[in-house]
Design an enzyme around this catalytic site. Structure first.
Site: not given
Ligand code: ITT
Length: 191
Positions: A13, A16, A42, A73, A153-154, A179
């Site tokens: 991501n 991040k 996952e 995560d 994301g969210y 984070r």
């Molecule tokens: P990695 O596992 O490769 O690090 P990922 O995007 O799959 O990348 P996560 O499993 O941690 O990362 O994220 C779970 C979901 O939550 C994913 O759809 C992200 O877009 C969302 N997410 C994570 N951190 C977020 C944030 O700070 N703001 C909004 N959405 C977030």
């Protein structure tokens, strides 16, 4: 010779990575974060802490990485939905997305729209080390509609003191996000 510690951040991501790089720059710590773009399988476990720990163990045991590394995560936890999507946040975002979450939250008002974002950072110092965990959370609420165009994301759904994360600059989000709270604990540990 440079005394800066080098640590590898393993994530698929890019958002991040940008957030973490900006945090490190703002904190002026003697650390360099390098990025390995890798999508860890996952894992379906009950908490983001377990997912982070098991993902770090998986990488430690299967991938030839010599330098210290971390991954994290993150999950959105909504008490009115019994903590859903929690550790399944990535799958849920890919499938029903923000619109789906808003549909699930239809009819919920006031305290029932409370939500918590959580990040678990897992750090592996060496090929033999047990991953160390650093957890950060932020409490907010699910907005009635998606708002804002920043972040990812969210973020358009997660409202903190009247503004969604997607309505904030990266710097503003970093001042209060799950984070940054988890990462600052990690930074304090390693620098
Ligand atoms: P990695 O596992 O490769 O690090 P990922 O995007 O799959 O990348 P996560 O499993 O941690 O990362 O994220 C779970 C979901 O939550 C994913 O759809 C992200 O877009 C969302 N997410 C994570 N951190 C977020 C944030 O700070 N703001 C909004 N959405 C977030």
């Amino acid at each position: 010779m440079s005394s800066r510690k080098k640590v590898l951040f393993i994530t698929s991501n890019a958002h991040k990575v940008q957030e973490i790089q900006e945090l490190v720059a703002a904190e002026s710590r003697a650390i360099t974060i390098e990025h390995l773009d890798y999508n860890c399988p996952e894992l379906q476990l009950d908490t983001v802490e377990e997912v982070a720990r098991e993902s770090a163990t998986y990488i430690r045991d299967r991938i030839a990485i010599k330098q210290p590394f971390f991954l994290e995560d993150s999950g959105l936890h909504i008490p009115a939905l019994n903590g859903f999507p929690g550790p399944f946040s990535a799958f849920v975002f890919r499938t029903i997305g923000n619109e789906g979450i808003l549909r699930l939250m239809a009819g919920q008002t006031g305290e029932d729209r409370t939500a918590t974002f959580k990040t678990a950072v897992a750090y592996c110092e060496s090929r033999t080390a047990t991953p160390l965990l650093f957890v950060g959370t932020v409490k907010g609420r699910i907005a009635e509609t998606a708002r804002g165009t920043n972040g990812f994301g969210y973020d358009p759904l997660f409202e903190f003191r009247g503004k969604t994360f997607a309505e904030m600059s990266r710097e503003e989000k970093n001042k209060r996000s799950h984070r940054s709270r988890a990462f600052m604990k990690f930074l304090t540990h390693i620098t």
